[in-house]
Scaffold this motif. Structure first.
Motif, PDB file in Angstrom:
ATOM      1  N   TYR A 235      -0.027 -10.012   1.077  1.00 39.52           N
ATOM      2  CA  TYR A 235       0.765  -9.959   2.300  1.00 39.52           C
ATOM      3  C   TYR A 235       0.206  -8.895   3.238  1.00 39.52           C
ATOM      4  O   TYR A 235      -0.516  -7.978   2.812  1.00 39.52           O
ATOM      5  CB  TYR A 235       2.234  -9.654   1.983  1.00 39.52           C
ATOM      6  CG  TYR A 235       2.446  -8.323   1.295  1.00 39.52           C
ATOM      7  CD1 TYR A 235       2.738  -7.174   2.024  1.00 39.52           C
ATOM      8  CD2 TYR A 235       2.349  -8.208  -0.089  1.00 39.52           C
ATOM      9  CE1 TYR A 235       2.935  -5.965   1.411  1.00 39.52           C
ATOM     10  CE2 TYR A 235       2.540  -7.000  -0.726  1.00 39.52           C
ATOM     11  CZ  TYR A 235       2.836  -5.882   0.027  1.00 39.52           C
ATOM     12  OH  TYR A 235       3.019  -4.666  -0.596  1.00 39.52           O
ATOM     13  N   ASN A 236       0.527  -9.018   4.530  1.00 37.29           N
ATOM     14  CA  ASN A 236       0.073  -8.047   5.516  1.00 37.29           C
ATOM     15  C   ASN A 236       0.820  -6.730   5.359  1.00 37.29           C
ATOM     16  O   ASN A 236       2.001  -6.707   4.987  1.00 37.29           O
ATOM     17  CB  ASN A 236       0.289  -8.573   6.937  1.00 37.29           C
ATOM     18  CG  ASN A 236      -0.642  -9.725   7.265  1.00 37.29           C
ATOM     19  OD1 ASN A 236      -0.210 -10.868   7.336  1.00 37.29           O
ATOM     20  ND2 ASN A 236      -1.918  -9.433   7.459  1.00 37.29           N
ATOM     21  N   THR A 237       0.133  -5.635   5.700  1.00 43.44           N
ATOM     22  CA  THR A 237       0.775  -4.318   5.629  1.00 43.44           C
ATOM     23  C   THR A 237       0.917  -3.728   7.031  1.00 43.44           C
ATOM     24  O   THR A 237       1.846  -4.064   7.753  1.00 43.44           O
ATOM     25  CB  THR A 237      -0.031  -3.380   4.712  1.00 43.44           C
ATOM     26  OG1 THR A 237      -1.397  -3.327   5.169  1.00 43.44           O
ATOM     27  CG2 THR A 237      -0.011  -3.891   3.272  1.00 43.44           C
ATOM     28  N   ILE A 238      -0.033  -2.877   7.440  1.00 47.78           N
ATOM     29  CA  ILE A 238       0.129  -2.161   8.704  1.00 47.78           C
ATOM     30  C   ILE A 238      -0.232  -2.995   9.921  1.00 47.78           C
ATOM     31  O   ILE A 238       0.169  -2.679  11.041  1.00 47.78           O
ATOM     32  CB  ILE A 238      -0.709  -0.857   8.707  1.00 47.78           C
ATOM     33  CG1 ILE A 238      -2.192  -1.178   8.491  1.00 47.78           C
ATOM     34  CG2 ILE A 238      -0.192   0.104   7.649  1.00 47.78           C
ATOM     35  CD1 ILE A 238      -3.085   0.039   8.598  1.00 47.78           C
ATOM     36  N   ASP A 239      -1.032  -4.060   9.723  1.00 48.64           N
ATOM     37  CA  ASP A 239      -1.377  -4.950  10.822  1.00 48.64           C
ATOM     38  C   ASP A 239      -1.841  -6.284  10.246  1.00 48.64           C
ATOM     39  O   ASP A 239      -1.706  -6.525   9.051  1.00 48.64           O
ATOM     40  CB  ASP A 239      -2.457  -4.334  11.726  1.00 48.64           C
ATOM     41  CG  ASP A 239      -3.712  -3.922  10.947  1.00 48.64           C
ATOM     42  OD1 ASP A 239      -4.050  -4.606   9.950  1.00 48.64           O
ATOM     43  OD2 ASP A 239      -4.348  -2.923  11.321  1.00 48.64           O
ATOM     44  N   ASP A 240      -2.372  -7.157  11.120  1.00 47.50           N
ATOM     45  CA  ASP A 240      -2.787  -8.483  10.674  1.00 47.50           C
ATOM     46  C   ASP A 240      -4.097  -8.472   9.902  1.00 47.50           C
ATOM     47  O   ASP A 240      -4.510  -9.501   9.358  1.00 47.50           O
ATOM     48  CB  ASP A 240      -2.942  -9.425  11.880  1.00 47.50           C
ATOM     49  CG  ASP A 240      -1.606  -9.746  12.526  1.00 47.50           C
ATOM     50  OD1 ASP A 240      -0.577  -9.625  11.824  1.00 47.50           O
ATOM     51  OD2 ASP A 240      -1.592 -10.100  13.717  1.00 47.50           O
ATOM     52  N   LEU A 241      -4.766  -7.325   9.832  1.00 49.62           N
ATOM     53  CA  LEU A 241      -6.067  -7.247   9.172  1.00 49.62           C
ATOM     54  C   LEU A 241      -5.991  -6.662   7.765  1.00 49.62           C
ATOM     55  O   LEU A 241      -6.909  -6.844   6.972  1.00 49.62           O
ATOM     56  CB  LEU A 241      -7.036  -6.400  10.018  1.00 49.62           C
ATOM     57  CG  LEU A 241      -7.311  -6.896  11.440  1.00 49.62           C
ATOM     58  CD1 LEU A 241      -8.243  -5.922  12.157  1.00 49.62           C
ATOM     59  CD2 LEU A 241      -7.922  -8.298  11.406  1.00 49.62           C
ATOM     60  N   HIS A 242      -4.927  -5.947   7.455  1.00 51.55           N
ATOM     61  CA  HIS A 242      -4.789  -5.287   6.155  1.00 51.55           C
ATOM     62  C   HIS A 242      -3.847  -6.070   5.251  1.00 51.55           C
ATOM     63  O   HIS A 242      -2.793  -6.527   5.687  1.00 51.55           O
ATOM     64  CB  HIS A 242      -4.275  -3.857   6.327  1.00 51.55           C
ATOM     65  CG  HIS A 242      -5.284  -2.921   6.925  1.00 51.55           C
ATOM     66  ND1 HIS A 242      -5.572  -2.915   8.273  1.00 51.55           N
ATOM     67  CD2 HIS A 242      -6.079  -1.976   6.350  1.00 51.55           C
ATOM     68  CE1 HIS A 242      -6.495  -1.996   8.511  1.00 51.55           C
ATOM     69  NE2 HIS A 242      -6.826  -1.405   7.373  1.00 51.55           N
ATOM     70  N   PHE A 243      -4.251  -6.168   3.979  1.00 51.89           N
ATOM     71  CA  PHE A 243      -3.488  -6.950   3.015  1.00 51.89           C
ATOM     72  C   PHE A 243      -3.309  -6.158   1.727  1.00 51.89           C
ATOM     73  O   PHE A 243      -4.132  -5.304   1.377  1.00 51.89           O
ATOM     74  CB  PHE A 243      -4.179  -8.272   2.694  1.00 51.89           C
ATOM     75  CG  PHE A 243      -4.386  -9.169   3.890  1.00 51.89           C
ATOM     76  CD1 PHE A 243      -3.441 -10.132   4.209  1.00 51.89           C
ATOM     77  CD2 PHE A 243      -5.512  -9.041   4.680  1.00 51.89           C
ATOM     78  CE1 PHE A 243      -3.628 -10.950   5.308  1.00 51.89           C
ATOM     79  CE2 PHE A 243      -5.714  -9.848   5.774  1.00 51.89           C
ATOM     80  CZ  PHE A 243      -4.766 -10.827   6.097  1.00 51.89           C
ATOM     81  N   LYS A 244      -2.244  -6.505   0.996  1.00 48.23           N
ATOM     82  CA  LYS A 244      -1.986  -5.891  -0.299  1.00 48.23           C
ATOM     83  C   LYS A 244      -1.468  -6.955  -1.259  1.00 48.23           C
ATOM     84  O   LYS A 244      -0.789  -7.905  -0.842  1.00 48.23           O
ATOM     85  CB  LYS A 244      -0.964  -4.758  -0.146  1.00 48.23           C
ATOM     86  CG  LYS A 244      -0.926  -3.802  -1.329  1.00 48.23           C
ATOM     87  CD  LYS A 244      -0.105  -2.564  -1.006  1.00 48.23           C
ATOM     88  CE  LYS A 244      -0.184  -1.570  -2.139  1.00 48.23           C
ATOM     89  NZ  LYS A 244       0.614  -0.360  -1.879  1.00 48.23           N
ATOM     90  N   SER A 245      -1.784  -6.801  -2.540  1.00 50.50           N
ATOM     91  CA  SER A 245      -1.314  -7.743  -3.541  1.00 50.50           C
ATOM     92  C   SER A 245       0.185  -7.588  -3.777  1.00 50.50           C
ATOM     93  O   SER A 245       0.696  -6.466  -3.838  1.00 50.50           O
ATOM     94  CB  SER A 245      -2.059  -7.548  -4.863  1.00 50.50           C
ATOM     95  OG  SER A 245      -1.448  -8.283  -5.898  1.00 50.50           O
ATOM     96  N   ALA A 246       0.875  -8.693  -3.940  1.00 50.72           N
ATOM     97  CA  ALA A 246       2.309  -8.645  -4.217  1.00 50.72           C
ATOM     98  C   ALA A 246       2.582  -7.950  -5.547  1.00 50.72           C
ATOM     99  O   ALA A 246       3.638  -7.351  -5.738  1.00 50.72           O
ATOM    100  CB  ALA A 246       2.896 -10.065  -4.226  1.00 50.72           C
ATOM    101  N   LEU A 247       1.641  -8.015  -6.482  1.00 48.67           N
ATOM    102  CA  LEU A 247       1.819  -7.357  -7.782  1.00 48.67           C
ATOM    103  C   LEU A 247       1.747  -5.853  -7.668  1.00 48.67           C
ATOM    104  O   LEU A 247       2.270  -5.146  -8.514  1.00 48.67           O
ATOM    105  CB  LEU A 247       0.758  -7.859  -8.770  1.00 48.67           C
ATOM    106  CG  LEU A 247       0.910  -9.291  -9.261  1.00 48.67           C
ATOM    107  CD1 LEU A 247      -0.267  -9.673 -10.150  1.00 48.67           C
ATOM    108  CD2 LEU A 247       2.218  -9.471 -10.010  1.00 48.67           C
ATOM    109  N   ASN A 248       1.076  -5.361  -6.635  1.00 44.50           N
ATOM    110  CA  ASN A 248       0.918  -3.918  -6.459  1.00 44.50           C
ATOM    111  C   ASN A 248       2.077  -3.302  -5.689  1.00 44.50           C
ATOM    112  O   ASN A 248       2.096  -2.107  -5.457  1.00 44.50           O
ATOM    113  CB  ASN A 248      -0.390  -3.604  -5.716  1.00 44.50           C
ATOM    114  CG  ASN A 248      -1.598  -4.035  -6.505  1.00 44.50           C
ATOM    115  OD1 ASN A 248      -1.491  -4.390  -7.672  1.00 44.50           O
ATOM    116  ND2 ASN A 248      -2.751  -4.040  -5.865  1.00 44.50           N
ATOM    117  N   GLY A 249       3.026  -4.151  -5.266  1.00 47.72           N
ATOM    118  CA  GLY A 249       4.163  -3.620  -4.512  1.00 47.72           C
ATOM    119  C   GLY A 249       3.768  -3.238  -3.106  1.00 47.72           C
ATOM    120  O   GLY A 249       4.331  -2.348  -2.517  1.00 47.72           O
TER     121      GLY A 249
END
Length: 289
Positions: free
Chosen positions: A275-289
């Protein structure tokens, strides 16, 4: 689920985790080979594919059920993997403050275990002053055994401020347990560097710079690329980044075609894996919270 603020970082934050364990929580798909014999103990050969110092999320029951990993009975094995550094989440009970350390019992609902936290610096004393009996705490520490009794020597003890952290911890325990006990598909054979042909569009560069060849057509290549990309998200060295990682980071690390990475990224977004975090370019795994 419960509300509250903050993110689950093992109680120590990125800096603490990196300094103590070389990264955040352990994701077995990252660096562990599954042993031939699985189970609650250490039957069969122990997995040596990862450092035993890697932080492993566990429950108290898993610790109490762990097998002795060596004749000197100082090491432990869970699901056939040697482990010494653990993360626990539970309620603090029976806190005892002494001159140089604090002792308490941790109850996570699956069992109870004694925990000791040495106060070597003023920051340690301040950390332990922030937690009291009845508080839910996140404990990172070393698993020890003495005269048949198991206990934890804590490196950090942090009060839970977002109760979603409790749910996340137990989900993480379940995920790691399943990863360690299920069968793993074999990766395609690696190319010998002395005979390898020049890299091309359907050749994937692994993080250790060893190339792996995939078929030019079909879903096999895409599935393998998908797994490689998720492994990057679960890398302990970056797992605690609050802002996540970008497509450009993955492309540079794995040396993959831009179009292929974007396609796989979109598939993971649609599936809810990232999913996106601080903007449309950064992503994080849902498993990592």
């Amino acid at each position: 689920m419960y509300g509250g603020g903050g993110h689950y970082d093992g109680g120590g934050g990125a800096a603490n985790a990196n300094s103590l364990f070389g990264g955040g929580g352990f994701m077995p798909s990252q660096s562990t080979a599954v042993p031939e014999s699985s189970g609650g103990g250490g039957g069969g050969g122990l997995s040596k594919g990862r450092n035993a110092q890697t932080l492993l999320p566990l429950t108290v029951k898993q610790i109490m059920d762990a097998a002795q990993a060596s004749d000197d009975k100082s090491n432990f094995a869970i699901n056939g993997v040697e482990v010494s550094t653990v993360r626990l989440v539970g309620r603090m009970l029976g806190k005892i403050e002494r001159v140089t350390d604090v002792a308490f019992t941790l109850d996570d609902g699956t069992g109870k275990i004694d925990v000791n936290r040495w106060e070597n610096e003023s920051s340690d004393t301040k950390e332990m002053a922030d937690v009291n009996d009845g508080n839910y705490v996140i404990v990172n520490g070393g698993l020890k055994g003495f005269q048949g009794k198991r206990h934890v020597v804590a490196y950090s003890v942090r009060r839970v401020t977002n109760f979603n952290d409790i749910t996340h911890h137990f989900l993480h325990c379940i995920h790691v347990h399943l990863e360690l006990t299920r069968s793993k598909p074999r990766l395609p054979p690696q190319i010998n560097s002395s005979t390898a042909t020049p890299a091309h569009a359907n050749q994937v560069q692994l993080p250790n710079n060893q190339a792996t060849a995939f078929p030019a057509s079909g879903n096999t290549a895409e599935n393998d690329v998908s797994s490689l990309i998720m492994n990057v998200f679960h890398d302990p060295a970056i797992i605690d980044r609050e802002d996540g990682i970008t497509e450009a980071y993955v492309i540079d690390r794995l040396k993959l075609p831009v179009d292929l990475v974007r396609k796989v990224f979109q598939e993971h977004i649609d599936a809810g894996n990232i999913y996106n975090t601080i903007d449309d370019l950064h992503f994080k795994s849902a498993l990592n919270g």
